[in-house]
Design an enzyme around this catalytic site. Structure first.
Site, PDB file in Angstrom:
ATOM      1  N   LYS A 170       1.067  -1.278  -0.225  1.00 47.79           N
ATOM      2  CA  LYS A 170      -0.121  -0.139   0.216  1.00 47.79           C
ATOM      3  C   LYS A 170       0.568   1.719   0.342  1.00 47.79           C
ATOM      4  O   LYS A 170       0.704   2.297  -0.812  1.00 47.79           O
ATOM      5  CB  LYS A 170      -1.241  -0.019   1.181  1.00 47.79           C
ATOM      6  N   LYS A 238      -0.026  11.117   5.182  1.00 47.84           N
ATOM      7  CA  LYS A 238      -0.034  10.096   6.299  1.00 47.84           C
ATOM      8  C   LYS A 238       0.794   9.108   5.805  1.00 47.84           C
ATOM      9  O   LYS A 238       1.535   8.848   6.066  1.00 47.84           O
ATOM     10  CB  LYS A 238      -0.927  10.089   7.533  1.00 47.84           C
TER      11      LYS A 238
END
Length: 293
Positions: A170, A238
């Site tokens: 990811k 983030k």
């Protein structure tokens, strides 16, 4: 029919839970936001007001903003593992640090719980349409047990390795997505500054080797400066931090990732954190002195 606890009913978790309801499963949803609870009930799910109640299930799915929230909800006092029965299947579909996923899997195994890290790509539309890409880390047997649920939620479902591997994939996904958004934004700035209509220009790009899912889905909204969030700049900021931390851990240099991370940080610093990550266009316009006045 499976009883599934879903903790985190936001932009992604809400439609994912609704799709599980539509598929015939019993969904026990938990979230701190009343509006999210109401959407689940409207979709046919059951809202529960504690983590313990959501854990009274065959499978628990967590979809939370970041590592600290996963650590609190899963590992903390009153968390999932404190209430979990042996044999529970715990599927964290948040995007978090790989080391957090590894720690969760170890703690879960000590309690007789099977844990998978299964972050997703595809944004809100992918969640609503049930066509997410799901990259899964963890035990192969646990992956096969979860596969029927993944097939409700996604279209591309791949077991990529042991615990933490899903989160590493990811991170790679997010650095590619961020880089493509930055380049599409630069293409729009170049076309407009050169007196070329960006719409037809991007249509050509989308049909050639430069084509991408981002050009397919986002070129019209970017040209129109429509940045309603499907995935917020704040969250991509983030995620880029996760990618850079993973690179440091692996001992590799990712210079393009570093530059893209700085552009996303600039978007956040300029007050665009709540906008869609396609709002990188606003940063590139500012850099070129082409921002709207």
């Amino acid at each position: 029919m499976t009883t599934i606890g879903v903790i985190g009913l936001g932009i992604m978790g809400g439609p994912m839970a609704a799709n599980l309801v539509t598929a015939g499963h019993t969904v026990l949803g938990h979230d701190t936001q009343q509006a999210a609870a109401e959407r689940l009930v409207t979709a046919g799910g059951k809202y529960v007001d504690t983590i313990a109640a959501a854990t009274d299930a065959d499978v628990v799915i967590t979809m939370l903003p970041d590592s600290p929230q996963v650590e609190e909800v899963v590992l903390g006092p009153g968390g999932v593992l404190e209430h979990a029965r042996p044999g529970l299947l715990l599927v964290d579909m948040s995007t978090i640090r790989p080391d957090t996923s590894i720690a969760v899997a170890a703690a879960a195994a000590a309690r007789g719980v099977r844990a998978l890290d299964a972050p997703v790509s595809g944004g809100e539309k992918g969640a609503v349409d049930g066509v997410l890409s799901i990259m899964v880390g963890g035990d192969a047997e646990a992956f096969e047990a979860a596969r029927p649920l993944f097939e409700v939620l996604g279209k591309t479902i791949v077991h990529v390795g042991p615990s933490g591997a899903g989160q590493t994939v990811k991170a790679a996904n997010q650095l590619v997505v961020g880089g493509i958004y930055a380049l599409v934004a630069e293409a729009i700035v170049l076309l407009e500054a050169s007196g070329v209509e960006p719409g037809p220009g991007l249509d050509v790009l989308a049909g050639g080797l430069a084509g991408s899912r981002i050009l397919e889905l986002k070129r019209e909204s970017m040209v129109a400066r429509q940045f309603a969030p499907g995935f917020r700049i704040d969250l991509h900021h983030k995620d880029m931090g996760i990618a850079l931390a993973a690179a440091r851990e692996a001992g590799v240099a990712l210079p393009m990732t570093g530059l893209t991370a700085q552009l996303i940080a600039a978007a956040r610093a300029q007050g665009h954190g709540s906008l869609d990550h396609s709002a990188l266009l606003k940063v590139l316009e500012t850099v070129s002195g082409k921002a709207a006045t």
